[in-house]
Design an enzyme around this catalytic site. Structure first.
Site: not given
Length: 270
Positions: A148, A205, A237
């Protein structure tokens, strides 16, 4: 896992309840624990894991998510140590004086992590490498892995460090919102990459579009930079984050395997 148990275990609650079947890697065959990393302006806490009794293991930095140095990141560090690395995860948001693992609301987290200057972040990572080297790690075999926001950090560090051998960015953002302490997004740094990076992204995502990944891939190719990308169909994600609902076991396992092959190819792991 209850909220209380999750906090006790060191998991962040910011992204929702912790999965009861989150992966737990033991310390068998490892030396692992907390670290204090010397900086020019003090000491930075961190967590490390390394194979016990092994001299000169390769150094791998672990760049965390926005949620702090919680149990998932520590577990990833141990997983890397099981592969033979001296893995270290620096807690580079420590100057804020707040335990990010205890913050339960994303809106409370973002102002803290978004105020971290890139220049300071990169300096903290350099200091982490120096610390690992001082502890017997082989900094000539340097890798970085991140998730991330930590995935963005991988790209930024690859453009910064001439010592880096390879990086693996798990769903790291490529385009930044306006921020005076972040001079250039990864996409703007396409021509400055100094190390080969593997990008691992999810097709589903909602924050990082496939189009933006493809555009970055093209920019890297145009600048003759070494990078490869894998986009996992249907993966959201955070697909590697086994502690929360976004986890996709098949994609996570494949991405971990891809990372290992990449690090072996470029001399981080043997």
């Amino acid at each position: 896992m209850t909220a209380t148990a999750a906090v006790t275990a060191g998991y962040t609650l910011a992204a929702g309840p912790v999965r009861a079947d989150a992966i737990k890697t033991d310390t068998g065959g490892l030396t692992a624990g907390d670290a204090m990393i010397e900086l020019a302006d003090g000491e930075m806490p961190g967590y490390f894991a390394r194979p016990a009794g092994v001299t000169n293991p390769p150094v791998v930095l672990v760049a965390m998510e926005i949620f702090g140095l919680h149990e998932y990141i520590k577990d990833v560090t141990r997983r890397l140590a099981k592969l033979g690395a001296f893995a270290v995860a620096p807690d580079y948001y420590f100057r804020k004086g707040v335990d990010l693992t205890k913050i339960t609301e994303i809106p409370q987290l973002m102002p803290i992590v978004n105020s971290k200057p890139d220049a300071e972040l990169l300096s903290d990572l350099d200091s982490t490498v120096a610390w690992a080297k001082s502890q017997g790690g082989d900094a000539s075999k340097l890798g970085i892995i991140g998730f991330c926001r930590g995935g963005r950090t991988v790209w930024e560090y690859a453009a910064h460090s001439g010592a880096l051998k390879a990086g693996a960015a798990f769903y790291g953002s490529l385009l930044d919102p306006p921020n005076p302490v972040w001079p250039k997004s990864p996409t703007q740094l396409a021509g400055e990459m100094k190390a080969p990076v593997l990008g691992l992204y999810g097709e589903a995502d909602t924050g990082i579009s496939v189009a933006s990944v493809e555009a970055f891939k093209a920019a890297l190719a145009a600048n003759k930079k070494t990078a490869e990308f894998k986009i996992y169909p249907g993966a959201p994600h955070g697909f590697h984050a086994d502690y929360r609902p976004s986890y996709r076991a098949e994609a996570a396992a494949d991405a971990w395997s891809q990372m290992q092959a990449w690090f072996r190819k470029y001399g981080v792991l043997s």
